[in-house]
Design a protein around this motif. Sequence first.
Motif, mmCIF file in Angstrom:
data_model
loop_
_atom_site.group_PDB
_atom_site.id
_atom_site.type_symbol
_atom_site.label_atom_id
_atom_site.label_comp_id
_atom_site.label_asym_id
_atom_site.label_seq_id
_atom_site.Cartn_x
_atom_site.Cartn_y
_atom_site.Cartn_z
ATOM 1 N N LEU A 285 20.082 31.843 -25.876
ATOM 2 C CA LEU A 285 19.815 33.261 -26.084
ATOM 3 C C LEU A 285 21.126 33.998 -26.337
ATOM 4 N N SER A 286 21.028 35.111 -27.000
ATOM 5 C CA SER A 286 22.212 35.914 -27.317
ATOM 6 C C SER A 286 22.545 36.823 -26.138
ATOM 7 N N VAL A 287 23.079 36.218 -25.083
ATOM 8 C CA VAL A 287 23.459 36.945 -23.871
ATOM 9 C C VAL A 287 24.876 36.531 -23.500
ATOM 10 N N SER A 288 25.802 37.468 -23.449
ATOM 11 C CA SER A 288 27.196 37.155 -23.160
ATOM 12 C C SER A 288 27.379 36.767 -21.691
ATOM 13 N N SER A 289 28.519 36.170 -21.382
ATOM 14 C CA SER A 289 28.818 35.778 -20.001
ATOM 15 C C SER A 289 28.824 36.996 -19.086
ATOM 16 N N PHE A 290 29.397 38.095 -19.559
ATOM 17 C CA PHE A 290 29.414 39.328 -18.757
ATOM 18 C C PHE A 290 27.993 39.818 -18.499
ATOM 19 N N GLU A 291 27.161 39.817 -19.538
ATOM 20 C CA GLU A 291 25.777 40.259 -19.376
ATOM 21 C C GLU A 291 25.016 39.365 -18.408
ATOM 22 N N GLN A 292 25.314 38.076 -18.423
ATOM 23 C CA GLN A 292 24.661 37.163 -17.497
ATOM 24 C C GLN A 292 25.017 37.484 -16.049
ATOM 25 N N VAL A 293 26.288 37.814 -15.808
ATOM 26 C CA VAL A 293 26.732 38.160 -14.454
ATOM 27 C C VAL A 293 26.031 39.432 -13.979
ATOM 28 N N VAL A 294 25.990 40.439 -14.846
ATOM 29 C CA VAL A 294 25.324 41.700 -14.506
ATOM 30 C C VAL A 294 23.835 41.459 -14.238
ATOM 31 N N LEU A 295 23.218 40.647 -15.075
ATOM 32 C CA LEU A 295 21.794 40.356 -14.936
ATOM 33 C C LEU A 295 21.501 39.656 -13.615
ATOM 34 N N GLN A 296 22.328 38.703 -13.259
ATOM 35 C CA GLN A 296 22.143 38.004 -11.993
ATOM 36 C C GLN A 296 22.266 38.955 -10.812
ATOM 37 N N GLY A 297 23.222 39.873 -10.890
ATOM 38 C CA GLY A 297 23.396 40.840 -9.815
ATOM 39 C C GLY A 297 22.194 41.753 -9.673
ATOM 40 N N LEU A 298 21.701 42.258 -10.806
ATOM 41 C CA LEU A 298 20.523 43.125 -10.771
ATOM 42 C C LEU A 298 19.293 42.374 -10.270
ATOM 43 N N ALA A 299 19.152 41.118 -10.698
ATOM 44 C CA ALA A 299 17.996 40.320 -10.299
ATOM 45 C C ALA A 299 17.974 40.061 -8.802
ATOM 46 N N ALA A 300 19.154 40.062 -8.193
ATOM 47 C CA ALA A 300 19.233 39.809 -6.758
ATOM 48 C C ALA A 300 18.715 40.990 -5.942
ATOM 49 N N VAL A 301 18.785 42.204 -6.510
ATOM 50 C CA VAL A 301 18.396 43.397 -5.744
ATOM 51 C C VAL A 301 17.143 44.084 -6.290
ATOM 52 N N LEU A 302 16.924 43.983 -7.604
ATOM 53 C CA LEU A 302 15.768 44.661 -8.214
ATOM 54 C C LEU A 302 15.045 43.706 -9.175
ATOM 55 N N PRO A 303 14.564 42.581 -8.690
ATOM 56 C CA PRO A 303 14.024 41.547 -9.586
ATOM 57 C C PRO A 303 12.789 41.977 -10.374
ATOM 58 N N THR A 304 11.959 42.846 -9.822
ATOM 59 C CA THR A 304 10.699 43.183 -10.498
ATOM 60 C C THR A 304 10.806 44.439 -11.353
ATOM 61 N N LEU A 305 11.967 45.095 -11.357
ATOM 62 C CA LEU A 305 12.139 46.303 -12.158
ATOM 63 C C LEU A 305 12.059 45.967 -13.647
ATOM 64 N N SER A 306 11.233 46.691 -14.393
ATOM 65 C CA SER A 306 11.090 46.459 -15.832
ATOM 66 C C SER A 306 11.951 47.465 -16.577
ATOM 67 N N CYS A 307 13.125 47.027 -17.037
ATOM 68 C CA CYS A 307 14.044 47.951 -17.696
ATOM 69 C C CYS A 307 14.916 47.279 -18.750
ATOM 70 N N ILE A 308 14.747 45.965 -18.952
ATOM 71 C CA ILE A 308 15.581 45.236 -19.903
ATOM 72 C C ILE A 308 14.940 45.280 -21.283
ATOM 73 N N PRO A 309 15.570 45.954 -22.262
ATOM 74 C CA PRO A 309 15.000 45.977 -23.611
ATOM 75 C C PRO A 309 15.042 44.589 -24.227
#
Length: 283
Positions: A141-165
């Motif tokens: 997928l077209s996801v940078s290393s930085f974006e992956q780190v941010v995504l993992q952090g968000l998933a740890a605290v707000l996993p069910t939030l629907s906000c990723i375009p």
Amino acid sequence: MTTNDIRSEFIPIGDHQLCLHHYPTTTPEPTTVVLLFHGFLAHGLYPTVKYAAQVLQKQNLRVLSYDMQGHGRSEGLSGYLPSAEAVVQEAVAVTQYVQNKYLPKKFFLVGSSMGGAIALGVSQQISVTGGVILLAPMLQLSVSSFEQVVLQGLAAVLPTLSCIPSKSTSADLQYRDPAKRQECEDDPLVPKTNTIRVGSANTCVQLTKRVSAVAPTAPLLILLADEDVIVQNEGAERLFAAAECPDKTLKRYPGALHGLLCETRPLLDQIEHDLVEWVQARL
């Protein structure tokens, strides 16, 4: 064949009741079984799965598909995939259920998009006597290393939030045939949203990293759409190059979009021919 011809049942897998679909057979007791895995936010009767199933069930095969948790008619929070491990182990359990029920002589796994990654993950744990077929698989997928780190952090605290375009929700970018595109857009079991849950987005990224690290040893067929903007074909190309199985085939389709079985003719005819010819040669 319509969806009314397909028999569906609910089976207990882990903490959820999952919906398993049995496509009608053209022979009383087929000895070859095909299990199909659908893509993200789709389900086991979605056009990308249904049209592949219709092509295969005409070849005297027993064809099944299922709705992942949170998808289609299965239990679970809509559009939510808790982890790559949970998705793969759920798929392994469904595969074992199907194998134990029918005891096939030949067994094929077929996956579309994210379902391709799941089929690959299953093949890494269960012996596949027929082969593994990946249709526009989600292996990069077209996801940078930085974006992956941010995504993992968000998933740890707000996993069910629907906000990723996500472009994965756009029918215009995936399906060429107007009638099939409309069918996808009108599907009542698909969430009508332009965003996806944080945890699910992270699961997709982690799933691609997990399964693409190990190439299958079973016969392998990969079909790629050259105009795919949902996944990056480089992931599937690397997997194909790394696969040590002597029986491997990769086919590319110029002008094709991500939903390969939702193309127009004559390109669709070629895709269907290649799929059937490969399977028939391995029965």
